[in-house]
Design an enzyme around this catalytic site. Structure first.
Site, PDB file in Angstrom:
ATOM      1  N   ARG A  26      94.325  -7.069   5.570  1.00  0.00           N
ATOM      2  CA  ARG A  26      95.610  -6.860   4.896  1.00  0.00           C
ATOM      3  C   ARG A  26      95.442  -6.544   3.411  1.00  0.00           C
ATOM      4  NH1 ARG A  26     100.256  -8.145   7.637  1.00  0.00           N
ATOM      5  NH2 ARG A  26      99.849  -8.564   9.795  1.00  0.00           N
ATOM      6  N   ARG A  30     101.746  -5.209   1.246  1.00  0.00           N
ATOM      7  CA  ARG A  30     102.722  -5.850   0.357  1.00  0.00           C
ATOM      8  C   ARG A  30     102.161  -6.575  -0.841  1.00  0.00           C
ATOM      9  NH1 ARG A  30     105.928  -9.192   4.622  1.00  0.00           N
ATOM     10  NH2 ARG A  30     103.784  -9.398   5.295  1.00  0.00           N
ATOM     11  N   ARG A  39     107.032   1.673  -0.350  1.00  0.00           N
ATOM     12  CA  ARG A  39     107.687   1.079   0.808  1.00  0.00           C
ATOM     13  C   ARG A  39     109.191   0.882   0.602  1.00  0.00           C
ATOM     14  NH1 ARG A  39     109.806  -1.227   4.342  1.00  0.00           N
ATOM     15  NH2 ARG A  39     109.088  -2.901   5.691  1.00  0.00           N
ATOM     16  N   ASP A  75      99.387  -0.535  12.229  1.00  0.00           N
ATOM     17  CA  ASP A  75      99.678  -1.889  12.700  1.00  0.00           C
ATOM     18  C   ASP A  75      98.975  -2.096  14.032  1.00  0.00           C
ATOM     19  OD1 ASP A  75     101.409  -4.328  11.935  1.00  0.00           O
ATOM     20  OD2 ASP A  75     101.757  -4.095  14.075  1.00  0.00           O
ATOM     21  N   TYR A 152     103.020 -10.369  22.305  1.00  0.00           N
ATOM     22  CA  TYR A 152     104.226  -9.770  21.683  1.00  0.00           C
ATOM     23  C   TYR A 152     105.118  -9.118  22.740  1.00  0.00           C
ATOM     24  CZ  TYR A 152     102.826 -10.454  16.811  1.00  0.00           C
ATOM     25  OH  TYR A 152     102.503 -11.003  15.600  1.00  0.00           O
TER      26      TYR A 152
HETATM   27  O1  CP3 Z   1      95.547  -3.561   5.016  1.00  0.00           O
HETATM   28  C1  CP3 Z   1      95.401  -3.687   6.242  1.00  0.00           C
HETATM   29  O2  CP3 Z   1      94.833  -4.676   6.719  1.00  0.00           O
HETATM   30  C2  CP3 Z   1      95.820  -2.555   7.156  1.00  0.00           C
HETATM   31  C3  CP3 Z   1      97.121  -2.622   7.744  1.00  0.00           C
HETATM   32  C4  CP3 Z   1      97.535  -3.665   8.749  1.00  0.00           C
HETATM   33  C5  CP3 Z   1      98.910  -3.961   8.975  1.00  0.00           C
HETATM   34  N1  CP3 Z   1      98.991  -4.837  10.013  1.00  0.00           N
HETATM   35  C6  CP3 Z   1     100.051  -3.346   8.262  1.00  0.00           C
HETATM   36  C7  CP3 Z   1     101.262  -4.171   8.165  1.00  0.00           C
HETATM   37  C8  CP3 Z   1      96.792  -4.446   9.653  1.00  0.00           C
HETATM   38  C9  CP3 Z   1      95.290  -4.562   9.840  1.00  0.00           C
HETATM   39  C10 CP3 Z   1      97.737  -5.182  10.437  1.00  0.00           C
HETATM   40  C11 CP3 Z   1      97.330  -6.090  11.531  1.00  0.00           C
HETATM   41  C12 CP3 Z   1      98.345  -6.928  12.175  1.00  0.00           C
HETATM   42  N2  CP3 Z   1      99.686  -6.697  12.375  1.00  0.00           N
HETATM   43  C13 CP3 Z   1      98.035  -8.138  12.817  1.00  0.00           C
HETATM   44  C14 CP3 Z   1      96.636  -8.720  12.912  1.00  0.00           C
HETATM   45  C15 CP3 Z   1      96.256  -9.443  11.669  1.00  0.00           C
HETATM   46  C16 CP3 Z   1      96.930 -10.762  11.535  1.00  0.00           C
HETATM   47  O3  CP3 Z   1      97.621 -10.941  10.540  1.00  0.00           O
HETATM   48  O4  CP3 Z   1      96.755 -11.597  12.432  1.00  0.00           O
HETATM   49  C17 CP3 Z   1      99.221  -8.662  13.365  1.00  0.00           C
HETATM   50  C18 CP3 Z   1      99.365  -9.963  14.126  1.00  0.00           C
HETATM   51  C19 CP3 Z   1     100.250  -7.726  13.096  1.00  0.00           C
HETATM   52  C20 CP3 Z   1     101.686  -7.807  13.511  1.00  0.00           C
HETATM   53  C21 CP3 Z   1     102.513  -7.789  12.298  1.00  0.00           C
HETATM   54  N3  CP3 Z   1     102.913  -6.629  11.647  1.00  0.00           N
HETATM   55  C22 CP3 Z   1     102.941  -8.893  11.519  1.00  0.00           C
HETATM   56  C23 CP3 Z   1     102.731 -10.353  11.871  1.00  0.00           C
HETATM   57  C24 CP3 Z   1     103.606  -8.383  10.391  1.00  0.00           C
HETATM   58  C25 CP3 Z   1     104.158  -9.144   9.218  1.00  0.00           C
HETATM   59  C26 CP3 Z   1     105.604  -9.438   9.306  1.00  0.00           C
HETATM   60  C27 CP3 Z   1     106.118  -9.971   7.994  1.00  0.00           C
HETATM   61  O5  CP3 Z   1     106.887  -9.254   7.339  1.00  0.00           O
HETATM   62  O6  CP3 Z   1     105.741 -11.093   7.608  1.00  0.00           O
HETATM   63  C28 CP3 Z   1     103.563  -6.985  10.494  1.00  0.00           C
HETATM   64  C29 CP3 Z   1     104.102  -6.032   9.524  1.00  0.00           C
HETATM   65  C30 CP3 Z   1     103.064  -5.374   8.709  1.00  0.00           C
HETATM   66  N4  CP3 Z   1     101.976  -4.722   9.194  1.00  0.00           N
HETATM   67  C31 CP3 Z   1     103.092  -5.257   7.294  1.00  0.00           C
HETATM   68  C32 CP3 Z   1     101.972  -4.482   6.946  1.00  0.00           C
HETATM   69  C33 CP3 Z   1     101.577  -4.020   5.576  1.00  0.00           C
HETATM   70  C34 CP3 Z   1     104.140  -5.890   6.352  1.00  0.00           C
HETATM   71  C35 CP3 Z   1     105.438  -5.210   6.365  1.00  0.00           C
HETATM   72  C36 CP3 Z   1     105.515  -3.919   5.582  1.00  0.00           C
HETATM   73  O7  CP3 Z   1     104.860  -3.755   4.547  1.00  0.00           O
HETATM   74  O8  CP3 Z   1     106.242  -3.051   6.025  1.00  0.00           O
END
Ligand code: CP3
Length: 357
Positions: A26, A30, A39, A75, A152
């Site tokens: 990550r 954000r 964003r 994602d 999910y």
């Molecule tokens: O920088 C990186 O690592 C690359 C991008 C990335 C994202 N998601 C973008 C994202 C990666 C590697 C992920 C993996 C991901 N997504 C996982 C595995 C890692 C982990 O945390 O266990 C999981 C479970 C997800 C599912 C998911 N997508 C979640 C739990 C969330 C967060 C929800 C929240 O708002 O708290 C997302 C949204 C997400 N995916 C964001 C990003 C940058 C945040 C929202 C946004 O910026 O639009």
């Protein structure tokens, strides 16, 4: 042109390195104000579907921090998006599936995934990134693992106790195995296509697999992981298998065919490595909340992880889970600096820890 001689790629192959490589799960997103600016008037998926912008977001953390790898901005849900599943990624909640998969009819309604068609924007982003990064910085591609995707799909959203998921395993095993089979095919096709587009390494995010008892992991998850690792091994890209809360599963995860295991902070890195064994690389495992600590505290904790790696080839420094959105950027920078100054593959680190504690 090849990234084979970079620290990250060498460490994944358990070859000696001049310094321990470091990147953060990550790292894009954000935590960065420059991401939040982009964003502001777009959704996450808008960004992903615009390859130039998606490549830009992938590169943002590398401009700010001295990192050893880039991770594609995407994602874990992308394979499901590509298969036409009606889902939203909601701020603060994560993926939300409109019609959860709970029956054989729901399973039959899942479309097959042809990644090159429905996810073409991902591979275009990878091609842009590879031409920007050249052989200097390796690019990591990734997918959600079948269990985490299934959780999910079945729950419809993030879950604490995975009741619907486990209920399907225990009460409708045919349906469970049918779903896992379909997800496994999707994940393999998606990872293959990312590799064909140019990613250097692959990570399988099995974030929630740690909710399973070892027996259930063996019965309900293991065969699919083995199929995935066997299918991607010939692609020549090292594969990292990551999960949270997996201390009680590591003795099983080590045998699935991954090149490296990503571990969280709940187990000391040296204990995890003793379980995984010397023939696998390890990635981790600083608690992401350590980055909210004082500079001295961060230094001590980074040094502790490095000391536990002890200079053995095969350690990639990372967090035990992703960066939290409110993480202070100074904390991120401090951690990278500490890996750089102390992380000569463990040299002198033990002395450093002794001096600081
Ligand atoms: O920088 C990186 O690592 C690359 C991008 C990335 C994202 N998601 C973008 C994202 C990666 C590697 C992920 C993996 C991901 N997504 C996982 C595995 C890692 C982990 O945390 O266990 C999981 C479970 C997800 C599912 C998911 N997508 C979640 C739990 C969330 C967060 C929800 C929240 O708002 O708290 C997302 C949204 C997400 N995916 C964001 C990003 C940058 C945040 C929202 C946004 O910026 O639009």
């Amino acid at each position: 042109m090849s990234t084979d001689s970079t620290r990250f790629m060498r460490a994944l192959r358990r070859l000696p390195v001049d310094q321990t490589p470091v990147w953060f799960m990550r790292q894009a997103g954000r935590v960065l104000p420059e991401y939040r600016a982009i964003r502001q008037d777009r959704t996450l998926l808008d960004i992903c579907r615009w390859p130039d912008l998606c490549a830009e977001v992938t590169l943002q953390p590398l401009r700010r921090f001295n990192l050893d790898a880039a991770i594609l901005f995407a994602d874990i849900m992308h394979p499901l998006i590509g298969a036409g599943v009606d889902l939203d990624i909601v701020d603060g909640a994560g993926p939300i599936i409109r019609t959860p998969v709970r029956s054989h009819q729901d399973l039959a309604a899942l479309q097959p995934l042809v990644p090159e068609e429905s996810l073409a924007f991902v591979f275009e982003t990878i091609r842009i990134l590879k031409s920007d990064l050249g052989d200097r910085v390796p690019l990591i591609g990734f997918s959600g693992a079948p269990f985490t995707l299934a959780s999910y799909l079945i729950e419809g959203k993030a879950s604490r106790d995975f009741v619907h998921t486990k209920a399907m395993m225990y009460s409708a095993p045919d349906l469970w195995h049918g779903l896992m089979q379909r997800l496994t095919e999707m994940v393999i096709a998606y990872l293959r296509a990312q590799r064909a587009a140019g990613v250097d390494a692959l990570q399988l995010f099995d974030s929630w697999v740690g909710c399973l008892a070892p027996r259930d992991y063996q019965r309900f998850v293991r065969p699919y992981l083995r199929r995935i690792f066997a299918a991607v091994a010939p692609l020549g890209a090292p594969v990292i298998h990551f999960g949270v809360n997996t201390a009680t599963l590591l003795h099983l995860m080590k045998d699935e065919g991954a090149d490296a295991i990503g571990v969280d902070w709940r187990i000391p890195l040296d204990d995890a490595w003793a379980i995984i064994g010397d023939d696998l690389a390890i990635q981790g495992n600083l608690d992401p909340t350590v980055l909210f600590g004082t500079p001295e505290f961060i230094a001590r904790e980074v040094a502790d992880v490095l000391a536990r790696a002890g200079g053995r080839p095969g350690h990639v420094f990372n967090l035990g889970h992703g960066l939290l959105p409110t993480t202070p950027l100074d904390g991120v920078e401090r951690a990278v600096d500490c890996v750089r100054t102390n992380g000569l593959a463990g040299r002198g680190v033990l002395e450093l820890v002794a001096a600081r504690t």
